[in-house]
Design a protein around this motif. Structure first.
Motif, PDB file in Angstrom:
ATOM      1  N   VAL A  35      -6.676  -7.407  -1.291  1.00 39.34           N
ATOM      2  CA  VAL A  35      -6.053  -6.382  -2.134  1.00 39.34           C
ATOM      3  C   VAL A  35      -5.182  -6.980  -3.237  1.00 39.34           C
ATOM      4  O   VAL A  35      -4.450  -6.259  -3.911  1.00 39.34           O
ATOM      5  CB  VAL A  35      -5.238  -5.359  -1.292  1.00 39.34           C
ATOM      6  N   ILE A  57      -7.433   0.867  -4.903  1.00 33.73           N
ATOM      7  CA  ILE A  57      -7.893   1.215  -3.545  1.00 33.73           C
ATOM      8  C   ILE A  57      -8.318   2.680  -3.438  1.00 33.73           C
ATOM      9  O   ILE A  57      -9.334   2.979  -2.820  1.00 33.73           O
ATOM     10  CB  ILE A  57      -6.850   0.822  -2.472  1.00 33.73           C
ATOM     11  N   MET A  61     -12.245   3.130  -2.401  1.00 36.49           N
ATOM     12  CA  MET A  61     -12.387   3.142  -0.941  1.00 36.49           C
ATOM     13  C   MET A  61     -13.701   3.775  -0.493  1.00 36.49           C
ATOM     14  O   MET A  61     -14.204   3.453   0.577  1.00 36.49           O
ATOM     15  CB  MET A  61     -11.178   3.766  -0.256  1.00 36.49           C
ATOM     16  N   ALA A  83      -1.802  -0.958   2.334  1.00 36.22           N
ATOM     17  CA  ALA A  83      -3.193  -0.657   1.976  1.00 36.22           C
ATOM     18  C   ALA A  83      -3.977  -0.257   3.228  1.00 36.22           C
ATOM     19  O   ALA A  83      -4.757   0.690   3.209  1.00 36.22           O
ATOM     20  CB  ALA A  83      -3.835  -1.866   1.307  1.00 36.22           C
TER      21      ALA A  83
END
Length: 116
Positions: A35, A57, A61, A83
């Protein structure tokens, strides 16, 4: 199955050691998710990791597998915890953060590779 209590501890995204992360990747086809910003990822990361910067994210995702464990990491393990929690809240059942992040991974003598 040995990791299941670790994964489910407290009902929140928990962290795993380097050796537990390797077991998760090898035994359950766990996916490493870096990340960190793309520039840091390109400089060096866990060889098979996918780069999804924390800022992206939410947007990305949906591209992640929900049927495999996700092992989220950053440099030190601080950002990856949040995250991992966000992924878990969005329906990813098996999400863990790599304890100590990439720093711990390299300290343990584990391989990394630069991305091009």
């Amino acid at each position: 199955m040995l990791l299941w209590p670790t994964l489910m501890r407290g009902g929140r995204a928990s962290s795993v050691s380097v050796s537990e992360a390797v077991q998760l990747a090898n035994q359950k086809q766990g996916v490493f998710i870096d990340v960190r910003p793309h520039e840091r990822f390109k400089a060096g990361s866990i060889a098979q990791a996918r780069n999804i910067p924390l800022a992206d994210i939410d947007a990305k995702m949906s591209s992640l597998p929900k049927d495999k464990p996700l092992i989220v990491f950053c440099d030190q393990g601080r950002i990856s915890g949040s995250a991992a929690g966000k992924l878990r809240k969005n329906g990813f059942a098996e999400v863990v953060s790599l304890e100590g992040g990439l720093n711990k991974w390299t300290e343990a003598g584990m391989p990394t590779s630069a991305k091009h």
